[in-house]
Structure formats: structure tokens, C-alpha cells
Design a protein around this motif. Structure first.
Motif, PDB file in Angstrom:
ATOM      1  N   ILE A 559     -21.450  -0.169 -13.714  1.00 57.80           N
ATOM      2  CA  ILE A 559     -21.357  -0.967 -15.364  1.00 57.80           C
ATOM      3  C   ILE A 559     -23.045  -0.047 -16.210  1.00 57.80           C
ATOM      4  CG2 ILE A 559     -23.456  -2.856 -14.777  1.00 57.80           C
ATOM      5  CD1 ILE A 559     -20.499  -3.818 -17.363  1.00 57.80           C
ATOM      6  N   GLY A 560     -23.247  -0.075 -17.232  1.00 57.86           N
ATOM      7  CA  GLY A 560     -23.730   0.988 -18.219  1.00 57.86           C
ATOM      8  C   GLY A 560     -23.409   2.186 -18.403  1.00 57.86           C
ATOM      9  N   ASP A 561     -23.219   2.575 -17.573  1.00 60.13           N
ATOM     10  CA  ASP A 561     -23.074   4.447 -17.752  1.00 60.13           C
ATOM     11  C   ASP A 561     -21.484   4.497 -18.525  1.00 60.13           C
ATOM     12  OD1 ASP A 561     -24.932   4.280 -15.291  1.00 60.13           O
ATOM     13  OD2 ASP A 561     -23.700   5.204 -13.682  1.00 60.13           O
ATOM     14  N   ASP A 562     -21.607   5.487 -19.062  1.00 62.30           N
ATOM     15  CA  ASP A 562     -20.367   5.963 -19.815  1.00 62.30           C
ATOM     16  C   ASP A 562     -19.268   6.996 -18.395  1.00 62.30           C
ATOM     17  OD1 ASP A 562     -21.634   6.066 -21.820  1.00 62.30           O
ATOM     18  OD2 ASP A 562     -22.798   8.109 -22.667  1.00 62.30           O
ATOM     19  N   VAL A 563     -17.945   7.049 -18.892  1.00 61.68           N
ATOM     20  CA  VAL A 563     -17.105   6.990 -17.350  1.00 61.68           C
ATOM     21  C   VAL A 563     -15.499   7.411 -18.284  1.00 61.68           C
ATOM     22  CG1 VAL A 563     -15.090   5.817 -16.501  1.00 61.68           C
ATOM     23  CG2 VAL A 563     -17.725   4.420 -17.661  1.00 61.68           C
ATOM     24  N   PRO A 564     -16.075   8.688 -17.228  1.00 69.06           N
ATOM     25  CA  PRO A 564     -15.203   9.710 -17.757  1.00 69.06           C
ATOM     26  C   PRO A 564     -13.772   9.623 -17.142  1.00 69.06           C
ATOM     27  CG  PRO A 564     -15.965  10.758 -15.572  1.00 69.06           C
ATOM     28  CD  PRO A 564     -16.958   9.203 -16.159  1.00 69.06           C
ATOM     29  N   PHE A 565     -12.748   9.620 -18.002  1.00 72.55           N
ATOM     30  CA  PHE A 565     -11.470   9.442 -17.750  1.00 72.55           C
ATOM     31  C   PHE A 565     -10.518  10.594 -16.892  1.00 72.55           C
ATOM     32  CE2 PHE A 565      -6.208   9.445 -18.311  1.00 72.55           C
ATOM     33  CZ  PHE A 565      -6.444   8.624 -17.872  1.00 72.55           C
ATOM     34  N   LEU A 566     -10.027   9.792 -15.894  1.00 73.06           N
ATOM     35  CA  LEU A 566      -9.499  11.201 -14.840  1.00 73.06           C
ATOM     36  C   LEU A 566      -7.617  10.978 -14.569  1.00 73.06           C
ATOM     37  CD1 LEU A 566     -12.312  12.277 -12.695  1.00 73.06           C
ATOM     38  CD2 LEU A 566     -11.025  13.493 -14.764  1.00 73.06           C
ATOM     39  N   TRP A 567      -7.191  11.174 -14.949  1.00 68.49           N
ATOM     40  CA  TRP A 567      -5.585  11.111 -14.369  1.00 68.49           C
ATOM     41  C   TRP A 567      -5.635  10.759 -12.978  1.00 68.49           C
ATOM     42  CZ3 TRP A 567      -1.609   8.695 -17.132  1.00 68.49           C
ATOM     43  CH2 TRP A 567      -1.718   9.062 -19.008  1.00 68.49           C
ATOM     44  N   LYS A 568      -6.388  12.039 -12.113  1.00 70.79           N
ATOM     45  CA  LYS A 568      -6.082  11.710 -10.797  1.00 70.79           C
ATOM     46  C   LYS A 568      -6.997  10.313 -10.111  1.00 70.79           C
ATOM     47  CE  LYS A 568     -10.738  14.099  -9.652  1.00 70.79           C
ATOM     48  NZ  LYS A 568     -10.942  15.331  -9.658  1.00 70.79           N
ATOM     49  N   GLU A 569      -8.018   9.559 -11.142  1.00 70.10           N
ATOM     50  CA  GLU A 569      -8.311   8.139 -10.736  1.00 70.10           C
ATOM     51  C   GLU A 569      -7.032   7.211 -10.778  1.00 70.10           C
ATOM     52  OE1 GLU A 569     -12.314   7.614 -12.122  1.00 70.10           O
ATOM     53  OE2 GLU A 569     -13.053   9.512 -11.082  1.00 70.10           O
ATOM     54  N   VAL A 570      -6.137   7.550 -11.783  1.00 74.47           N
ATOM     55  CA  VAL A 570      -5.665   6.353 -12.005  1.00 74.47           C
ATOM     56  C   VAL A 570      -4.434   6.359 -11.195  1.00 74.47           C
ATOM     57  CG1 VAL A 570      -3.561   5.575 -13.775  1.00 74.47           C
ATOM     58  CG2 VAL A 570      -6.162   6.050 -14.548  1.00 74.47           C
ATOM     59  N   ASP A 571      -4.146   7.838 -10.732  1.00 76.50           N
ATOM     60  CA  ASP A 571      -2.656   8.251  -9.588  1.00 76.50           C
ATOM     61  C   ASP A 571      -3.551   7.848  -8.556  1.00 76.50           C
ATOM     62  OD1 ASP A 571      -0.167   9.509  -9.514  1.00 76.50           O
ATOM     63  OD2 ASP A 571      -2.152  10.624  -8.052  1.00 76.50           O
ATOM     64  N   TYR A 572      -4.624   7.480  -8.289  1.00 79.23           N
ATOM     65  CA  TYR A 572      -4.835   6.975  -7.029  1.00 79.23           C
ATOM     66  C   TYR A 572      -4.947   5.913  -6.872  1.00 79.23           C
ATOM     67  CZ  TYR A 572      -7.839   6.511  -2.944  1.00 79.23           C
ATOM     68  OH  TYR A 572      -8.817   6.159  -1.559  1.00 79.23           O
ATOM     69  N   GLY A 573      -5.460   4.715  -7.842  1.00 80.33           N
ATOM     70  CA  GLY A 573      -5.434   3.675  -8.061  1.00 80.33           C
ATOM     71  C   GLY A 573      -3.758   3.577  -7.635  1.00 80.33           C
ATOM     72  N   TYR A 574      -3.064   4.263  -8.083  1.00 80.11           N
ATOM     73  CA  TYR A 574      -0.827   3.385  -8.221  1.00 80.11           C
ATOM     74  C   TYR A 574      -0.746   3.967  -6.384  1.00 80.11           C
ATOM     75  CZ  TYR A 574       3.724   4.236  -8.687  1.00 80.11           C
ATOM     76  OH  TYR A 574       4.977   4.265  -9.000  1.00 80.11           O
ATOM     77  N   ARG A 575      -1.410   5.103  -5.583  1.00 73.36           N
ATOM     78  CA  ARG A 575      -0.862   5.450  -4.963  1.00 73.36           C
ATOM     79  C   ARG A 575      -1.543   4.411  -4.026  1.00 73.36           C
ATOM     80  NH1 ARG A 575      -3.300   9.725  -2.829  1.00 73.36           N
ATOM     81  NH2 ARG A 575      -4.056  10.276  -4.387  1.00 73.36           N
ATOM     82  N   PHE A 576      -2.808   3.986  -3.644  1.00 71.22           N
ATOM     83  CA  PHE A 576      -3.199   3.042  -2.820  1.00 71.22           C
ATOM     84  C   PHE A 576      -2.752   1.674  -3.397  1.00 71.22           C
ATOM     85  CE2 PHE A 576      -5.592  -1.187  -3.434  1.00 71.22           C
ATOM     86  CZ  PHE A 576      -5.867  -1.350  -2.211  1.00 71.22           C
ATOM     87  N   LEU A 577      -1.458   1.355  -4.258  1.00 72.36           N
ATOM     88  CA  LEU A 577      -1.241   0.042  -4.481  1.00 72.36           C
ATOM     89  C   LEU A 577       0.386   0.260  -4.094  1.00 72.36           C
ATOM     90  CD1 LEU A 577      -1.749  -0.664  -8.537  1.00 72.36           C
ATOM     91  CD2 LEU A 577      -2.891  -2.144  -6.088  1.00 72.36           C
ATOM     92  N   ARG A 578       0.486   1.236  -4.182  1.00 73.68           N
ATOM     93  CA  ARG A 578       2.082   1.861  -2.919  1.00 73.68           C
ATOM     94  C   ARG A 578       1.524   1.368  -1.451  1.00 73.68           C
ATOM     95  NH1 ARG A 578       5.338   6.211  -5.220  1.00 73.68           N
ATOM     96  NH2 ARG A 578       7.344   5.633  -3.953  1.00 73.68           N
ATOM     97  N   LYS A 579       0.243   2.309  -1.426  1.00 73.49           N
ATOM     98  CA  LYS A 579       0.361   1.646   0.442  1.00 73.49           C
ATOM     99  C   LYS A 579      -0.098   0.418   0.490  1.00 73.49           C
ATOM    100  CE  LYS A 579      -2.093   3.990   4.312  1.00 73.49           C
ATOM    101  NZ  LYS A 579      -1.265   5.383   4.514  1.00 73.49           N
TER     102      LYS A 579
END
Length: 878
Positions: A559-579
Motif C-alpha cells: 500500500i502506498g507504493d507504485d505497482v508494476p504490472f506484470l503478466w507473469k504475476e497474473v499468470d501465477y495467481g491463475y495457476r495458484f487458483l488452479r492448483k
């Protein structure tokens, strides 16, 4: 309920529809629960939700869902901050008109139509993120109900002497043709030229050299200033000089704010080039000359340059200065130029009649209130305080536009009275409705055509959502609200103005806490922009990975920090849900619907591995609860680690043998533990991935998901169980790795394993978890032995290097090779370290291709595995 094989993100739309139809997130005014009200940012309805919105709304939703689950009656509204120039510009573009081409009321209708269309688009996009908004509490700043409240705020502050009208220098955007507040000025660095210009002395005795970046303002030059201690100019103070090209005389004055080191140390004061000019004009009571008009063009005082835009005028004036011999030289310079935050046009400072809020009068109280509010992160408060310290001017609140809240004022041409509408007549548009002068009774009044700054609308949002002017009892009970979430880019506007208005209208702070989020950057590390081509739309992410995966990316930030968007992090979240889905699907194969009610009842657990995972789970619940209470959303990483590694990779592997076994009591404990862990994990995940959690709650019949956060069961916290479980886990991991490295199937049986340790605690742990280790690894016979194994390393094969031996020993090559093959340990050591003298010559280590050794225990060849993180070694007999 049977689980599908794969997790399908298509369920998100169905779940969103269910939430909306059931109004599950509706604020209950009759509830006995403590209220938790969120003063949400009303976005400007452009028709497009960008990734910054997605980040901010995810943060807000995590808070709202968490507080709801913790027993609060959450009011989470949605607002729309409608008024503004971009809508006017878009309407002109769509219809091929300018606002002056049509009746102002017709033009306003076109703006309203476009805004309504854009709100509907963005409303759908917000819903697609799974944001738990109470849509019955939606507010729109262009509605009559809202305009009434904005105008009431104006009227009351005017009566209290906090709003006034006056002719003052203001920041002016020539492109938007409206005044803007200092908070709406951004600064951009640009390359410019510092021009050294000769100002002749009025008495004909020499000249003065002045350096300026804005020669186009010379027509409005009203003085020259030098530092009083500057030895170069002390003798000239009070002397007059002639402004080149324009011919009028100006006096040389002294001022301590002049920087002696900049340029020549002599500066011209113009009305107005920047804030410092305004300061000097007031301090020295100088004449005000208007050199630039509202369109950004030079006025009649500029003579032949009249009508030229500032950039063009600068070029022509510099050309003429060169011709006349006044320009001595030019130097490149970098300068920060103020630009309009909307259109990025360089601003000018011009004198116009405007409406102002006397914020300087309220600043001491603003500081006091800022200290009463909890800031997250704490350092963000400094931005507000720094802004206050630098504030020289009041807040200009009038705008020269059409699509905004009308200023409820008329002017009486008969007696000069300023007529302000009565509260009971609001909302009102002076350009549509006449009024009576309360001083002389004149009915032929001149309406105010200026409108209010959009921040005048949005700065009353915490009051609006708590029914200010509508329900006094509700307002007294619920104001101030609990939370304001917003971006750090609008601290000096929305946060500051809201505090100002709250003090002026209620005498109170607007909220207990303010949580500040950062901006989203592209994968290239730069702020997202179309010109850079690094923009990623939320819709694009949701279509590919689903809203929950996008939310998980947003959660894993500070919170408070600027956030870089990375497709690989979205992909990781998706793979986590599948796991997690696959783990839950495996568990569901052993937990039929008809036994779930039984599994919800308390049960005594004795299995050490079950006790291990249950205790670890309590630690996780405690950690996530504490983190969410403190807005540390990246606690999602703790959930990732537990679900992925402890639960899926280890616990489930260690529980399978019981689920497939014949021991009904062991099976019952395993099922109960599985259900308990899944229930709690689904609840922990709910604020972050609500669609996945909702669907899993339906499958597993998890009760009251959205209103019940898991509580730590202290009876299940067991340090010994955690230690013993870790030892068993690491033992299983190490031997499974051995299987994989040996080319064995992970489910292949092992004939016999001995585990040796000299550590008392490890020995006890291994004995207590032996059945689980044995069952998980399919060990036919397992012995836990206290002590060290009697291991002996023996040579089982020595392989000569034929390619080296042949050419060197020729006809004796076979004999040399046989000698190497049959070498004992002592001979082999001599060959390797010193070389061995033989009748065939010296045999050295390069003549040996490989030496294969094996471990032996009690005369039998075995494999040895050091158990990672455990003071033990396993001896495996295949």
C-alpha cells in the motif's frame, strides 16, 4: 456436489449476477453491528476503467470484504464525479460543435447524455471485478439531489465568510479557458533559453543586463529587482531604466528574495510570469498590467504583437531584440513549467474576477485535523503538510465552463448587491431561474454564468454518503466515516479539499483513517500511457485469466507504493487458483455431500500430521488477520505459500494413504482435517478471490462465507506437533527426491528403510510419525534407529580411459587396463595422487575415466539420503 475437472473463469459472471440479485452486500440501517463506512473515490466517467482503477477498487474491496467478515455492517457506496471539461471537449468532438454554437442548456443535456452512457459502461466494468458495492447507495454528482448539496455547501460557507469573490491573479489554462487551482497545476521539465537583454538607463548613462526566459512578458514589466547586498547594483537602486521595444520606464528596486547567482542577478517583475511575480507585485505595490488574455494571446499593451500566442510572440520579440541590438546572448536552460493537469497546456497567471475559498483561514485547523486522522502509510501525511506550507493563494473554485454545478448567485445592476440563493430554493440554475435582490427588491438581476470547480462537488462525498441534509439522525450517528481510500496523486486536491470542507461545514474530521495507494506502471517500468504503448486494460486481463487472478496481482503489492504490472504475476495467481482447485477436487472425491454436515462438528484429532497442518493453519489465520487489519494486502503471499506448499504439495500427499486405506478411524480424521482446512482457507481467500471462494463454498457447503472470517482456535496451536510434522515432511520430501533422482516412480514401493538419528527430539518425532512416513512413501519396512549408521564406502568399479591408455602403452594397453580395473583402494589412491610405477610405465589419474563407489551397510549395498533440515540419515535398501 461434484466438482468439474477444471476451474472455469466463466463462473465469475454467474456469481456476480447472484450477488447483485440477492443484494448480499446491502448496508443494513437496522443492524446492531458496528458500522464501517468507506468514502470511496468517485471516478470521472470516461467510459473506460483503467488498471489504476482496478488496483484501487481491489484494495477497497479487500477492506470491505474483510470488515464484513469481521462482523461490521459495511457501507461501500459507488459515486461518479461527473462534471468537467473533458466531457465538454468530447461532446464538441462527437457532434462537431463548440459550446458557443448551441444553447448552454442544450449543450449541458448533451454532456449529461454522454456521461450517463459512460457511467453505464464503467458500472459494468466495476461489477466485472467482483467489487462488493451496495449499488443502492450509488451517487452521481450531476443529479439535482447532489447539486443541491454542493450549492448548500457554497451558500453556508459564503455566509460564514469562507467564500468570497474578488479580482486576483489566478492560474489560467488558455486551452481550457478556465481558472484552475494550484492543486491542479502539474510541473513538467522543458528546454528553454535564458535571454540576456540590455535595458538602457533612462538618463542615457549606460544600460542594465537582465536575464529572462519570458521576453514576451516585457510589455507587462513593472519593475526591476536586485538583491540589496549585491555590490554590482547597490549604487543603481532607485534608478529608472527603459524596457526595450516597448519604451516605458521601470524603477530598479531591492528585494532579499532575488537570487544573486541566477542570470545577471537582476530580474524583471512582470504581471504575471509566475508566483514570485505575484508576491513581488503585492510586496512593492506595483502597477498591474495584463499582457496575456484568456486565450493565451498578447493584449493591446503589447503593441504590434497584439493577438499573437505566447510562443509565437516570444520568437518575434527575440528576433526584434536581435535586430535592435538589445539581445546580448542566449543560454540553454532547463526549467519546470506549470501545466494544466487536464490538457497539459502551459498555464498563465492572469487577473480575473473569480470565486475563492479562504483556505488560509482554515489551515491551522487543517493541520490539527490531519493529526487526528490515521494515515496509511504514515509518511503520506507529510505530502499534505508540505502542500499546506507552500500555499500562498486561496482555492479558486469558479470555472468558466458549462457542464458543472451552477454557482447560485446573481448580481444586481441597480444597487451592486451580490445575491446568493436561499437554501430552500436549491438546487437552482441562475441562468434559467430569476431571483429578487434582497437589498433593493430588483427582479432584473444578472445571473452568474461561472460554475463550481468539480472538487467542490467531490469534497463533500463523506457527508453525502452519510445522508447530510437528508437524515439528521443518520448523519449524527455515522459522521465522521471510518475510511477514505485514495491515490497519492490527489492528496493535495481531494484529501485536502475534503478536510477543508468538513471543517467548514461540520467542524469535524471527515474520516478516522485514510489509506493511500500508488499508481500502476507498465512492464517497461514507466507509467502506463497510450503514447508509450504499455497500456493493459482490465477487460483484457479478465477475459484471459478472470477477475480473481487480476485481483491476486493487485493484492500482491505494498500500500502506498507504485505497482508494476506484470503478466507473469497474473499468470501465477491463475495457476495458484488452479492448483488449489485441483487439491479441493481431490479432497471432494473423498468428501461426499452426505457426510459434510458430520464433518462440520468438532472432532478429537490424534494423527500427528493432521495436528501439524491444523496448527500451521492457525498461525496462518493469525498472520493474515493481523496483516489485513493493517492493510498489508500482500499477505496473500502467505496464503500462496501455505496452500501451494504445505497443503497441496505436502499434506495432501501425506494423507492419501489413509484416504485410500482400510483404517476407517484414520480415514475419518483425514477427511475431517481436509474439510476443516479447506473451509478456513476458502474464507481466508475470500477477500482476495471472492468468485473462486464463493464457488468453492457452494461445493463444500461452507456456511456464511461472506460474513465470517476464520478465528484462531488456540487449542489447535501445538508447537510439538509443528516440529514433529516438519521433521516428517522433510523426511518425505528428501526420500521422494531420492526416488525421482533414481528414476523411480513416486508411488513405487521401497523394500526397506532405516532412519538413523542421534538427536532425541528427532528420534521421538520420527517414531511418532513413522506410520505416516511409511504410508506416504510406500515403505514395506521402516526402522527408526537411535545412533549413527555403520556405513562403508567401497569401490565397485574402476573404468580405465581406453582413449588415453591405448596410444601411450600400445601393446601393454590390455595389461594396464586390467591392472586399473582390479586396483584396490590403496593402489587407486596412489595412482590418483602420485602416479604408480609399473613395468609398463607410470600409470596416472588421467588414465582413469571413472571410479564408481557404493555404500555398504552390514555387507549389503544401500543408498544413503541426508534428510534436509533434519538431523537424520535414511538408509534405503531397494
Amino acid at each position: 456436489m461434484e466438482m468439474p475437472k477444471d476451474y472455469n473463469i466463466g463462473i465469475e459472471k454467474e456469481i456476480q449476477k447472484k450477488w447483485e440479485e440477492s443484494k448480499i452486500y446491502k448496508f443494513d440501517e437496522e443492524s446492531d453491528k458496528p458500522p464501517y463506512i468507506i468514502d470511496t473515490p468517485p471516478p470521472y466517467p470516461t467510459g473506460r476503467l483503467h488498471l489504476g482503477h482496478a488496483l484501487n477498487w481491489t484494495y477497497m474491496d479487500i477492506i470491505a470484504r474483510y470488515k464484513r467478515m469481521k462482523g461490521f455492517n459495511v457501507l461501500f457506496p459507488q459515486g461518479w464525479d461527473c462534471h468537467g471539461l473533458p466531457t465538454e471537449v468530447k461532446v464538441e468532438e462527437i457532434y462537431g460543435i463548440t459550446k458557443s454554437d448551441v444553447d448552454r442548456h442544450k449543450f449541458r443535456e448533451l454532456c449529461i447524455k454522454l456521461t450517463e452512457e459512460n457511467i453505464e459502461k464503467m458500472r459494468k466494468q466495476i461489477k466485472s471485478l467482483g467489487i462488493s458495492i451496495d449499488w443502492d447507495r450509488e451517487y452521481i454528482t450531476m443529479t439535482p439531489e447532489y447539486i443541491k448539496k454542493s450549492q448548500t455547501a457554497f451558500v453556508r460557507m459564503y455566509k460564514d465568510g469562507l467564500i468570497y469573490r474578488g479580482k486576483f491573479p489566478v492560474n489560467w489554462c488558455p486551452r481550457c479557458q478556465t481558472a484552475i487551482a494550484f492543486a491542479e497545476v502539474e510541473y513538467k521539465e522543458r528546454e528553454s533559453k535564458l535571454n540576456y537583454i540590455k535595458f538602457p538607463a533612462a538618463d542615457g548613462d549606460g544600460h542594465l543586463l537582465i536575464a529572462t526566459t519570458r521576453p514576451e512578458l516585457m510589455a507587462a514589466c513593472v519593475a526591476i529587482l536586485v538583491h540589496p547586498e549585491d555590490e554590482r547594483y547597490k549604487h543603481l537602486i532607485g534608478k529608472e531604466f527603459i524596457v526595450p521595444l516597448f519604451g516605458h520606464k521601470v524603477k530598479l528596486l531591492a528585494d532579499e528574495d532575488v537570487e544573486k547567482e541566477f542570470g545577471t542577478g537582476a530580474v524583471m517583475v512582470c504581471t504575471f510570469g509566475d508566483k514570485t511575480d505575484v508576491l513581488w507585485v503585492n510586496r512593492h505595490k506595483l502597477e498591474i498590467k495584463k499582457a496575456i488574455n484568456e486565450k493565451g494571446e498578447l493584449t493591446e499593451i503589447a503593441g504590434k504583437y497584439k493577438g499573437l500566442k505566447t510562443e509565437e510572440a516570444r520568437k518575434k520579440i527575440i528576433e526584434d531584440l536581435k535586430k535592435e541590438g538589445y539581445l546580448v546572448k542566449q543560454e540553454p536552460i532547463k526549467q519546470n513549467v506549470g501545466v494544466c493537469w487536464r490538457c497539459k497546456t502551459p498555464i498563465e497567471i492572469i487577473v480575473t474576477e473569480q470565486w475563492f475559498v479562504n483556505v488560509r483561514k482554515l489551515i491551522p485547523k487543517v493541520r490539527e485535523i490531519a493529526d487526528e486522522i490515521k494515515w496509511v502509510p504514515q509518511h503520506m501525511k507529510i505530502r499534505l503538510l508540505n502542500w499546506i506550507e507552500d500555499m500562498d493563494w486561496d482555492w479558486v473554485i469558479s470555472r468558466q465552463r458549462i457542464f458543472a454545478t451552477p454557482i447560485p448567485v446573481w448580481y444586481c445592476p441597480k444597487c451592486g448587491n451580490v445575491v446568493v440563493a436561499k437554501e430552500e430554493d436549491l438546487p437552482i440554475d441562475p441562468t434559467k431561474t430569476g431571483y429578487v435582490c434582497d437589498k433593493c427588491g430588483n427582479t432584473d438581476l444578472i445571473p452568474e454564468t461561472d460554475v463550481l470547480d468539480t472538487w467542490m462537488d467531490s469534497s463533500i462525498t463523506p457527508m453525502v454518503i452519510t445522508k447530510w441534509l437528508d437524515d439528521d439522525e443518520f448523519f449524527k450517528k455515522h459522521y465522521p466515516v471510518q475510511l477514505r481510500p485514495q491515490g497519492h496523486d490527489i492528496i493535495r486536491t481531494w484529501a485536502f479539499y475534503t478536510i477543508v470542507k468538513s471543517i467548514a461545514l461540520t467542524g469535524k474530521k471527515p474520516w478516522d483513517e485514510i489509506v493511500i495507494n500508488g499508481m500502476v506502471f507498465g512492464e517497461d517500468g514507466h507509467k502506463m500511457s497510450k503514447s508509450r504503448g504499455n497500456v493493459v486494460e482490465p477487460d483484457e486481463i479478465i477475459a484471459k485469466y478472470g477477475a480473481d487472478a487480476l485481483r491476486l496481482w493487485a493484492s500482491n503489492s505494498v500500500i502506498g507504493d507504485d505497482v508494476p504490472f506484470l503478466w507473469k504475476e497474473v499468470d501465477y495467481g491463475y495457476r495458484f487458483l488452479r492448483k488449489f482447485w485441483n487439491a479441493c477436487r481431490f479432497a471432494k472425491m473423498h468428501i461426499s455431500d452426505d457426510i459434510i454436515d458430520e464433518l462440520k462438528k468438532p472432532m478429537e484429532i490424534s494423527n500427528p500430521i493432521d495436528l501439524w497442518i491444523l496448527s500451521k493453519l492457525q498461525r496462518l489465520i493469525e498472520r493474515v488477520d493481523r496483516d489485513l487489519e493493517n492493510y498489508r494486502f500482500n499477505t496473500i503471499v502467505e496464503i500462496y505459500k501455505f496452500v501451494w506448499h504445505e497443503f497441496c504439495d505436502n499434506y495432501i500427499e501425506m494423507v492419501k494413504y489413509r484416504l485410500y486405506g482400510n483404517d476407517e478411524e484414520a480415514k475419518k480424521e483425514a477427511r475431517w482435517t481436509l474439510y476443516y482446512v479447506i473451509d478456513k482457507l476458502v474464507r481466508l481467500l475470500c477477500p482476495f478471490a471472492p468468485h473462486f471462494s464463493d464457488y468453492m463454498a457452494e461445493i463444500y457447503k461452507i456456511d456464511n462465507l461472506h460474513f465470517s472470517f476464520p478465528e484462531v482456535d488456540k487449542k489447535l496451536i501445538n508447537e510439538e506437533a509443528e516440529k514433529f510434522g516438519e521433521i516428517a515432511k522433510n523426511t518425505v520430501i528428501s526420500i521422494r527426491r531420492f526416488k525421482a533422482n533414481s528414476g523411480m516412480a513416486l508411488n513405487a514401493p521401497i523394500k526397506y528403510v532405516e532412519i538413523y538419528t542421534e538427536d532425541e527430539e528427532t528420534y521421538s518425532a520420527l517414531n511418532k510419525t513413522a506410520e505416516d512416513i511409511k504410508g506416504t512413501l510406500k515403505i514395506e519396512e521402516l526402522k527408526i534407529i537411535k545412533g549413527k549408521p555403520a556405513l562403508e564406502s567401497k569401490i565397485v568399479e574402476v573404468i580405465p580411459d581406453k582413449s588415453k591408455i591405448g596410444p601411450e602403452f600400445k601393446k601393454n594397453a590390455k595389461a594396464v587396463m586390467d591392472l586399473i580395473k582390479n586396483a584396490d583402494e590403496k593402489t587407486l589412491e596412489k595412482i590418483i595422487n602420485e602416479g604408480l610405477e609399473t613395468e609398463y610405465g607410470v600409470i596416472r589419474k588421467e588414465h582413469i575415466k571413472d571410479v564408481k563407489r557404493a555404500l555398504f551397510c552390514e555387507g549389503e549395498e544401500v543408498d544413503s539420503v541426508d534428510i534436509e533440515g533434519v538431523l537424520a540419515v535414511a538408509i534405503i535398501r531397494k
